[in-house]
Design a protein around this motif. Structure first.
Motif, PDB file in Angstrom:
ATOM      1  N   GLU A  33       0.830  -1.209   0.000  1.00 13.24           N
ATOM      2  CA  GLU A  33       0.000   0.000   0.000  1.00 13.24           C
ATOM      3  C   GLU A  33       0.862   1.256   0.000  1.00 13.24           C
ATOM      4  O   GLU A  33       0.645   2.178  -0.789  1.00 13.24           O
ATOM      5  N   TRP A  34       1.873   1.286   0.859  1.00 14.90           N
ATOM      6  CA  TRP A  34       2.731   2.469   0.959  1.00 14.90           C
ATOM      7  C   TRP A  34       3.554   2.665  -0.321  1.00 14.90           C
ATOM      8  O   TRP A  34       3.702   3.786  -0.803  1.00 14.90           O
ATOM      9  N   ALA A  36       2.844   1.642  -3.338  1.00 14.97           N
ATOM     10  CA  ALA A  36       1.967   2.036  -4.451  1.00 14.97           C
ATOM     11  C   ALA A  36       1.667   3.534  -4.379  1.00 14.97           C
ATOM     12  O   ALA A  36       1.695   4.241  -5.392  1.00 14.97           O
ATOM     13  N   GLU A  37       1.406   4.034  -3.163  1.00 14.22           N
ATOM     14  CA  GLU A  37       1.145   5.458  -2.976  1.00 14.22           C
ATOM     15  C   GLU A  37       2.381   6.266  -3.334  1.00 14.22           C
ATOM     16  O   GLU A  37       2.301   7.309  -3.977  1.00 14.22           O
ATOM     17  N   LEU A  38       3.520   5.764  -2.915  1.00 17.57           N
ATOM     18  CA  LEU A  38       4.787   6.458  -3.192  1.00 17.57           C
ATOM     19  C   LEU A  38       5.027   6.524  -4.703  1.00 17.57           C
ATOM     20  O   LEU A  38       5.379   7.588  -5.238  1.00 17.57           O
ATOM     21  N   ALA A  39       4.808   5.383  -5.380  1.00 14.81           N
ATOM     22  CA  ALA A  39       5.035   5.331  -6.828  1.00 14.81           C
ATOM     23  C   ALA A  39       4.105   6.302  -7.550  1.00 14.81           C
ATOM     24  O   ALA A  39       4.524   7.021  -8.475  1.00 14.81           O
ATOM     25  N   PHE A  40       2.857   6.341  -7.097  1.00 15.11           N
ATOM     26  CA  PHE A  40       1.886   7.230  -7.741  1.00 15.11           C
ATOM     27  C   PHE A  40       2.274   8.698  -7.514  1.00 15.11           C
ATOM     28  O   PHE A  40       2.275   9.507  -8.445  1.00 15.11           O
ATOM     29  N   LEU A  57       7.940  14.212  -0.196  1.00 12.02           N
ATOM     30  CA  LEU A  57       7.585  12.775  -0.174  1.00 12.02           C
ATOM     31  C   LEU A  57       8.396  12.032   0.878  1.00 12.02           C
ATOM     32  O   LEU A  57       7.883  11.176   1.589  1.00 12.02           O
ATOM     33  N   CYS A  61       7.142   9.880   4.070  1.00 12.65           N
ATOM     34  CA  CYS A  61       7.486   8.466   4.302  1.00 12.65           C
ATOM     35  C   CYS A  61       7.884   8.206   5.761  1.00 12.65           C
ATOM     36  O   CYS A  61       7.695   7.104   6.266  1.00 12.65           O
TER      37      CYS A  61
ATOM     38  N   TRP B  56      -8.536  -2.926  -2.952  1.00  8.17           N
ATOM     39  CA  TRP B  56      -7.462  -2.701  -3.919  1.00  8.17           C
ATOM     40  C   TRP B  56      -8.097  -2.334  -5.254  1.00  8.17           C
ATOM     41  O   TRP B  56      -9.085  -2.962  -5.667  1.00  8.17           O
ATOM     42  N   PRO B  66       1.832   0.216  -9.702  1.00 10.70           N
ATOM     43  CA  PRO B  66       1.307  -0.709  -8.680  1.00 10.70           C
ATOM     44  C   PRO B  66      -0.122  -0.332  -8.276  1.00 10.70           C
ATOM     45  O   PRO B  66      -0.462   0.855  -8.235  1.00 10.70           O
TER      46      PRO B  66
END
Lengths: 504, 103
Positions: A33-34, A36-40, A57, A61, B56, B66
């Motif tokens: 979850e973390w 995916a948020e970071l990547a987005f 960012l 984190c 999800w 992701p």
């Protein structure tokens, strides 16, 4: 671009470290979850070309640690967490270490243990000896007529100095002004502190002229001075009443000094006339070139020449104080070795079947380390309790029988040692071979009348689902008495947290 | 009768933000200005109390990045939010409506 990429790497590193706080079964999902948020967020910052977004960012984190801590502390209900902790091997070690700390507190930081284990607080202790007489009465080997001390003092062939003392192991009342103390005391000759080479911390030790004084001299230990008289700096010269006699405080001895026991807190100067009819304990300082064996011959000759009393066999015993102090430890070590042999015999017999033979190296290391640490702590607790709280085995000759008390301490230690090691093995057997948690859910299986094809016994399970232990009720030649069956990952769902909660 | 859930101001603000269409953790942080160490534990508490529900997103939505986890307000969450709005009248002004709900 490179510094910004580094920030992304740093962010991932922060998330990875924070994820270690999250319980294992939730870790993968939490990290996904973390990340995916970071990547987005990273992708969006790239698209918009915001130079400060990357730094922001990284700050965001760091908050992952608080989220991870929430998962660790709040997600699992409090009751099972406490219960699970009790099943863990660390809880056993913490409990034992706590018990040892309590013992230290109760015994005043292991006073007696320190007096045995640390170097004796005397000057040049290898030349200090006790002189005793063997073969008179087996349990009272130290009795020396006081007249002999006078002979050795005059001759001075083997000894640089010699002093007598008498010690009755019961406490006396000491009163100084309004303060009272109930402390153990010993009557000594003025030469005693010369023999030990010890100087007073405050004031002075005894002098021959003190014997002429109308009030006897009294020395106090450092601990008694601090504990009972609040470290009064003006205590010197004050008159104390000790067992209805008047005495003058002439000095305070150094903090580490003890004689003849760590429990003795006062030393009175004895009147030589009062010693004349008594049997006494004797300590002496050997001449530098004189060995213990040589001293025995010389001292026996002195007595024979002066009194004409013959010694049959080896009647005198000259024994180094250092060796004498460590003597109880040697006895305890012997008792421990015997207990250890019994434990090894039990392990070798295979009756306990403690550890699977085909286990991984890390598991084996953890297993044996835990067993060693637990057993060491147990033995340390027992040793400390026996030394600190049973009647003290007399290190120095006391003039009264010590046979019973020495044996009592040793017997308590010997029996306790076997019991402690047995408990340690028994506890080890009732633990998971992989994670060392206490096994739970005992289930009785089989019927006693049907031993031909099946087995009768108790089955225990690891709370984390690593395996099952089958303990047979009746020994049968074709069955291991305690068989460990390792479970693979397909069993995990049965041992999930929710299932454990339901099963209690 | 169920025990009424009393939300803190921060939790009510986050719940209001989700109901206004900001469904992802980082979006909620951007809109409310709250740090991640406040938002995420609050989301966990709200989910534990069944005021929000997480899911999800599908692979089709995520495409080549992701999959993200999104949150939506449950029926119970809506009831609790209505009570919270009465307690905190300024809540409506603090959490703006999303232009494209569920972005």
């Amino acid at each position: 671009m490179k510094p910004r990429l580094n920030i992304l790497r740093q962010c991932r590193m922060i998330l990875r470290v924070a994820s270690w706080i999250v319980p294992r079964h939730e870790r993968a999902e939490w990290r996904h979850e973390w990340e995916a948020e970071l990547a987005f967020a990273w992708q969006r910052a790239e698209e918009k070309g915001q130079p400060y977004a990357a730094t922001r960012l990284r700050c965001q984190c760091w908050g992952a640690f608080l989220d991870a801590a929430w998962h660790r502390c709040n997600r699992e209900p409090a009751r099972p967490t406490g219960k699970h902790w009790l099943q863990r091997p660390t809880s056993a070690l913490v409990a034992l270490a706590g018990a040892l700390a309590l013992l230290a507190l109760a015994s005043g930081n292991f006073t007696r243990m320190r007096s045995i284990l640390l170097k004796p607080p005397y000057f040049d202790p290898q030349h200090i000896v006790t002189i005793s007489r063997t073969g008179v009465i087996s349990s009272a080997e130290w009795v020396i007529p006081y007249s002999w001390v006078g002979i050795w003092r005059k001759q001075k062939r083997a000894l640089e100095g010699v002093a007598a003392y008498t010690w009755k192991p019961h406490a006396t009342d000491v009163t100084i002004g309004r303060r009272h103390a109930h402390i153990a005391s010993v009557r000594v000759e003025d030469d005693l502190f010369h023999v030990f080479g010890v100087r007073a911390l405050m004031g002075r030790t005894f002098r021959p002229s003190d014997a002429q004084d109308s009030r006897i001299g009294l020395l106090l230990s450092y601990s008694a001075w601090r504990r009972y008289f609040s470290g009064d700096p003006n205590i010197l010269g004050k008159v104390a009443t000790i067992d209805s006699h008047q005495a003058r405080i002439i000095g305070i001895l150094p903090e580490r000094f003890w004689f003849p026991s760590a429990d003795v807190d006062a030393w009175q100067l004895a009147d030589p006339d009062s010693f004349s009819s008594e049997v006494v304990g004797v300590v002496a300082r050997l001449r530098p070139e004189m060995s213990e064996q040589g001293a025995v011959g010389a001292l026996e000759r002195d007595i024979f020449n002066m009194t004409g009393e013959p010694f049959w066999g080896r009647a005198l015993e000259v024994w180094s104080v250092q060796e004498r102090i460590r003597q109880p430890l040697i006895s305890y070590a012997g008792a421990f070795c015997i207990s250890l042999l019994i434990m090894f015999a039990a392990l070798w017999s295979g009756r306990l079947n403690l550890y699977p033979r085909n286990a991984k190296v890390m598991s084996a290391c953890r297993w044996w380390t835990f067993l060693a640490m637990k057993s060491s702590l147990l033995i340390s607790i027992l040793l400390a309790a026996v030394i600190e709280f049973t009647p003290e085995p007399y290190v120095f000759p006391s003039g009264s029988t010590t046979f019973v008390t020495e044996s009592l301490s040793l017997w308590i230690f010997s029996v306790g040692c076997v019991f402690m090691l047995w408990w340690s093995l028994h506890d080890q057997q009732a633990r998971c071979r992989i994670c060392l948690r206490r096994l739970v859910l005992p289930a009785h299986i089989g019927r006693s009348g049907c031993l031909l094809l099946g087995w009768v016994g108790t089955e225990l399970a690891c709370p984390a689902g690593h395996g099952l232990l089958h303990v047979t009720e009746t020994d049968v030649c074709w069955l291991d008495p305690a068989r460990w069956t390792e479970l693979d990952e397909s069993w995990d769902s049965l041992f999930s947290e929710k299932t454990s909660e339901v099963l209690g | 009768m169920e025990t009424p859930v009393n939300l803190s101001h921060t939790s009510a603000l986050i719940l209001q933000t989700i109901s206004h269409g900001y469904r992802y953790g980082f979006d909620i942080m951007d809109v409310t200005g709250l740090p991640s160490g406040t938002v995420y534990p609050a989301l966990r508490r709200l989910e534990r109390d069944q005021l929000i529900q997480s899911k999800w997103e599908s692979e089709a939505v995520a495409q080549d990045r992701p999959q993200r986890k999104y949150y939506r307000v449950t029926r119970l969450g809506n009831e609790v939010l209505q009570n919270a709005v009465k307690r905190y009248p300024l809540l409506e002004r603090l959490a703006p409506e999303a232009k494209t709900p569920g972005r």
